[in-house]
Write a protein that holds these residues in place. Sequence first.
Motif, mmCIF file in Angstrom:
data_model
loop_
_atom_site.group_PDB
_atom_site.id
_atom_site.type_symbol
_atom_site.label_atom_id
_atom_site.label_comp_id
_atom_site.label_asym_id
_atom_site.label_seq_id
_atom_site.Cartn_x
_atom_site.Cartn_y
_atom_site.Cartn_z
ATOM 1 N N UNK A 317 34.367 1.898 22.270
ATOM 2 C CA UNK A 317 35.283 0.972 22.565
ATOM 3 C C UNK A 317 35.826 0.197 21.291
ATOM 4 N N UNK A 318 37.213 -0.252 22.111
ATOM 5 C CA UNK A 318 37.427 -0.838 20.809
ATOM 6 C C UNK A 318 37.123 -2.163 20.565
ATOM 7 N N UNK A 319 36.767 -2.961 21.506
ATOM 8 C CA UNK A 319 35.898 -4.458 21.269
ATOM 9 C C UNK A 319 35.340 -3.911 20.005
ATOM 10 N N UNK A 320 34.211 -2.583 20.359
ATOM 11 C CA UNK A 320 33.516 -2.677 19.478
ATOM 12 C C UNK A 320 33.305 -2.391 18.121
ATOM 13 N N UNK A 321 34.929 -1.785 18.170
ATOM 14 C CA UNK A 321 35.519 -1.059 16.957
ATOM 15 C C UNK A 321 35.471 -2.489 15.862
ATOM 16 N N UNK A 322 36.402 -3.562 16.300
ATOM 17 C CA UNK A 322 36.847 -5.394 15.859
ATOM 18 C C UNK A 322 35.467 -5.847 15.507
ATOM 19 N N UNK A 323 34.919 -6.004 16.107
ATOM 20 C CA UNK A 323 33.488 -6.820 15.756
ATOM 21 C C UNK A 323 32.105 -5.616 14.663
ATOM 22 N N UNK A 324 32.092 -4.842 14.732
ATOM 23 C CA UNK A 324 31.896 -3.944 13.547
ATOM 24 C C UNK A 324 32.531 -4.354 12.215
ATOM 25 N N UNK A 325 34.002 -4.300 12.483
ATOM 26 C CA UNK A 325 34.233 -4.642 11.550
ATOM 27 C C UNK A 325 34.281 -5.592 10.940
ATOM 28 N N UNK A 326 34.193 -6.540 11.768
ATOM 29 C CA UNK A 326 34.022 -8.566 11.320
ATOM 30 C C UNK A 326 33.146 -8.381 10.925
ATOM 31 N N UNK A 327 31.444 -7.906 11.269
ATOM 32 C CA UNK A 327 30.402 -7.422 10.573
ATOM 33 C C UNK A 327 29.938 -7.055 9.534
ATOM 34 N N UNK A 328 31.024 -6.641 8.829
ATOM 35 C CA UNK A 328 30.592 -5.267 7.697
ATOM 36 C C UNK A 328 30.561 -6.645 6.795
ATOM 37 N N UNK A 329 29.972 -6.468 5.891
ATOM 38 C CA UNK A 329 29.360 -7.049 4.683
ATOM 39 C C UNK A 329 29.928 -5.612 3.166
ATOM 40 N N UNK A 330 30.686 -5.344 2.565
ATOM 41 C CA UNK A 330 30.734 -4.660 1.202
ATOM 42 C C UNK A 330 29.499 -5.017 0.477
ATOM 43 N N UNK A 331 29.093 -3.683 -0.348
ATOM 44 C CA UNK A 331 28.229 -3.187 -1.064
ATOM 45 C C UNK A 331 28.799 -4.128 -2.327
ATOM 46 N N UNK A 332 27.449 -4.970 -3.303
ATOM 47 C CA UNK A 332 28.109 -5.258 -4.710
ATOM 48 C C UNK A 332 28.338 -4.478 -5.168
ATOM 49 N N UNK A 333 29.408 -5.232 -6.268
ATOM 50 C CA UNK A 333 30.752 -4.429 -7.553
ATOM 51 C C UNK A 333 31.204 -3.217 -6.780
ATOM 52 N N UNK A 334 32.089 -3.209 -5.452
ATOM 53 C CA UNK A 334 33.308 -3.414 -4.483
ATOM 54 C C UNK A 334 33.428 -3.407 -4.269
ATOM 55 N N UNK A 335 34.786 -4.273 -5.499
ATOM 56 C CA UNK A 335 36.168 -5.016 -5.508
ATOM 57 C C UNK A 335 35.498 -6.248 -4.637
ATOM 58 N N UNK A 336 35.099 -6.662 -5.607
ATOM 59 C CA UNK A 336 33.861 -8.353 -5.031
ATOM 60 C C UNK A 336 34.954 -9.225 -5.799
ATOM 61 N N UNK A 337 34.336 -10.129 -5.285
ATOM 62 C CA UNK A 337 35.189 -11.133 -5.862
ATOM 63 C C UNK A 337 33.782 -12.416 -6.471
ATOM 64 N N UNK A 338 34.228 -12.454 -7.793
ATOM 65 C CA UNK A 338 33.139 -13.145 -8.719
ATOM 66 C C UNK A 338 33.412 -14.527 -9.064
ATOM 67 N N UNK A 339 34.764 -15.240 -9.102
ATOM 68 C CA UNK A 339 34.757 -16.653 -9.436
ATOM 69 C C UNK A 339 35.957 -16.887 -9.511
ATOM 70 N N UNK A 340 36.831 -17.579 -9.243
ATOM 71 C CA UNK A 340 37.879 -18.411 -10.048
ATOM 72 C C UNK A 340 38.123 -18.926 -10.454
#
Length: 483
Positions: A317-340
């Motif tokens: 269902x569409x709501x699960x697509x939204x909720x799943x994308x919100x819950x997703x966390x990218x792996x380390x070293x994949x466009x990972x913001x280190x610091x400003x």
Amino acid sequence: MAGHQVTSPFHGQHITVAGLGVSGISAARALAGLGARITVVDGGDSQALRERAAALTAEGMTVRLGDATTLPEGTNLVVTSPGWKPDSPLFAAAAEAGVDVVGDVEIAWRLRGEGAAPWLAVTGTNGKTTTVQMLASILEAAGLRTAAVGNIGTPIVDVVLSQEPYDVLAVELSSYQLHWAPSVRAHSAAVLNLAPDHLDWHGSMSAYAADKGRIYEGNKVACVYNTADPATEHLVREADVEEGCRAIGFTLGAPGPSELGVVDGILVDRAFVADRYTSAQELAEVTDIAPTAGPAAPHNIANALAAAALARAFGVEPAAVRDGLRAFRPDAHRIAHVADVGGVAYVDDSKATNTHAAQASLAAYEKVVWIAGGLAKGAAFDELVAASAKRLRGVVLLGADRALIREALARHAPDVPVVDLDRTDTGAMAAAVREAARLAEPGDTVLMAPACASMDMFTNYGERGDAFAGAVRDLAAERGAGA
């Protein structure tokens, strides 16, 4: 594992497993547990390999180190680890003896029992892991028992033999794995993109593409392709699929019928709706994609659309697509913001080990000081530099094949300042970060997207990313202390 032992097609067979890595050991143990007689061969003879060999020998298997060219006598089947080249002498010997060579993915497929979990499969030159993890997150949000497997996470043989059944598997498949998995027939599958990679293994771009295209063979519901990459659609057209299986495109623009796309910052489905010609279904907002990682880069929006398409093909269902994308966390070293630091963002994309991945990463930022270089793996850099030149504030090069990038910069971005670091010691990354900081202006991004493999200076891309992040944190501490 007991659930599949009684019907094992491998009971009593003499199986030779090529390679003493993670997937090789997993396959060897699983097949031994299913009543096969196992010989493991590996051309290496290190202390680590001897320790692994001792463990398998204690379990009743035969292990042969230092010789991976001759076929053990009486072998009925060879199971290879993904990285072994098709022209390996062991496989030539197997062919001469009339013995099949398959990979662990093929073994997993053959071991599936009655009512086994369907596979939603993903391949492509770049983005596979992220897409599969997004897909698994969406499936979990839908309340389904799933796992991200294949070229990622738990060995796929172990998951297939699990005592607890799964509802569906999110399967990442490399071109190597597809080459050695002729029987796999996914519920639905996606090819994210195609760019030259691993040509030293496959021998040609056409052979590489053909192995990628195997993922569509026998698909039941959907073949998902990238509308911005015609080669992926061509693979769909070439595939022999089950009747009723549909071609589903994904695009960063507004979708047409039978496509998923983006309209005004919203992910939209015009494929899995009652009337795809006159209606569309909102799935999520672009800002729902890994919200803690900062603004979604274009290629991650594309990955999210591909994951959503496979999930929708499975009836999510569409709501699960939204909720799943919100819950997703990218792996380390994949466009990972280190610091400003001093108004400059520092981003670690050490996973960008080829030109296609680096180009996608560079496209996510307006003004970049680019840290690049390493082992080129036979790649050319002209297309990457030409496409990214207007974004480059400056470039810092390090690594064995940095001259190839420097020459491409001279041809396509002659006015961009370049720092060429002729060093490979442990302090080289810290020096690269300092040089990048000198070139950067407030509002810029210092992006380490090397477009090269890491093994000239580091154990792997993770160690390279850690070195970058450590250097950035040291810089931040210094600048903070002096403020």
